[in-house]
Write an enzyme that holds these catalytic residues in place. Structure first.
Site, mmCIF file in Angstrom:
data_model
loop_
_atom_site.group_PDB
_atom_site.id
_atom_site.type_symbol
_atom_site.label_atom_id
_atom_site.label_comp_id
_atom_site.label_asym_id
_atom_site.label_seq_id
_atom_site.Cartn_x
_atom_site.Cartn_y
_atom_site.Cartn_z
ATOM 1 N N THR A 34 72.203 32.515 79.218
ATOM 2 C CA THR A 34 72.982 33.737 79.132
ATOM 3 C C THR A 34 72.013 34.882 78.846
ATOM 4 O O THR A 34 70.888 34.663 78.392
ATOM 5 C CB THR A 34 74.066 33.616 78.042
ATOM 6 O OG1 THR A 34 73.470 33.116 76.848
ATOM 7 C CG2 THR A 34 75.181 32.691 78.482
ATOM 8 N N ASP A 60 79.188 33.250 79.681
ATOM 9 C CA ASP A 60 79.693 31.903 79.396
ATOM 10 C C ASP A 60 80.445 31.359 80.601
ATOM 11 O O ASP A 60 80.311 30.200 80.962
ATOM 12 C CB ASP A 60 80.619 31.914 78.176
ATOM 13 C CG ASP A 60 79.881 32.146 76.881
ATOM 14 O OD1 ASP A 60 78.641 32.027 76.854
ATOM 15 O OD2 ASP A 60 80.552 32.455 75.875
#
Length: 129
Positions: A34, A60
């Site tokens: 991420t 996510d």
């Protein structure tokens, strides 16, 4: 192999140190993370990291889509275990997907080290597509 890396804010330094320690092994694989985690890993190690959006704004979800497409081979997610369950739905969703798709996942430094050493020794070759 594709290695996915995520960490909650209070675990960013730990994931950096982990990646520094295992840079030689990680450099042989394709890394995904991420946004903020990926940027910090790149800065700390000079490794190439394919970065998703920050977790809170869709990273996510991007991470989970790769799992659902069976394009992630190992997941390392250092999360904050002291957060209330309602504050960390991301860890549960990712964990459930890893279990559903038989993807090895580490949630702490001890299991992450075991996974990385297993990866280096060829123990995860069964994941090769």
């Amino acid at each position: 192999m594709n290695i996915g890396i995520i960490s909650h804010n209070n675990k960013k330094e730990l994931i950096e140190n982990f990646c520094i320690a295992y840079k030689k092994i990680l450099s042989k694989h394709t890394l995904y993370a991420t946004g903020v985690t990926g940027r910090r890993i790149e800065e700390a190690t000079n490794l190439k990291v394919n970065k998703f959006l920050p977790g809170s704004v869709g990273g996510d979800r991007q991470f989970m889509e790769m799992i659902e497409d069976n394009r992630m081979d190992v997941v390392i997610f250092f999360y904050n275990p002291s957060m209330a369950a309602t504050e960390k739905p991301d860890i549960y969703a990712i964990m459930n997907l890893c279990d559903a798709y038989c993807i090895p996942m580490a949630t702490n430094i001890a299991t992450a080290e075991a996974l990385i050493m297993g990866l280096e020794h060829g123990d995860l070759e069964w994941r090769a597509h």
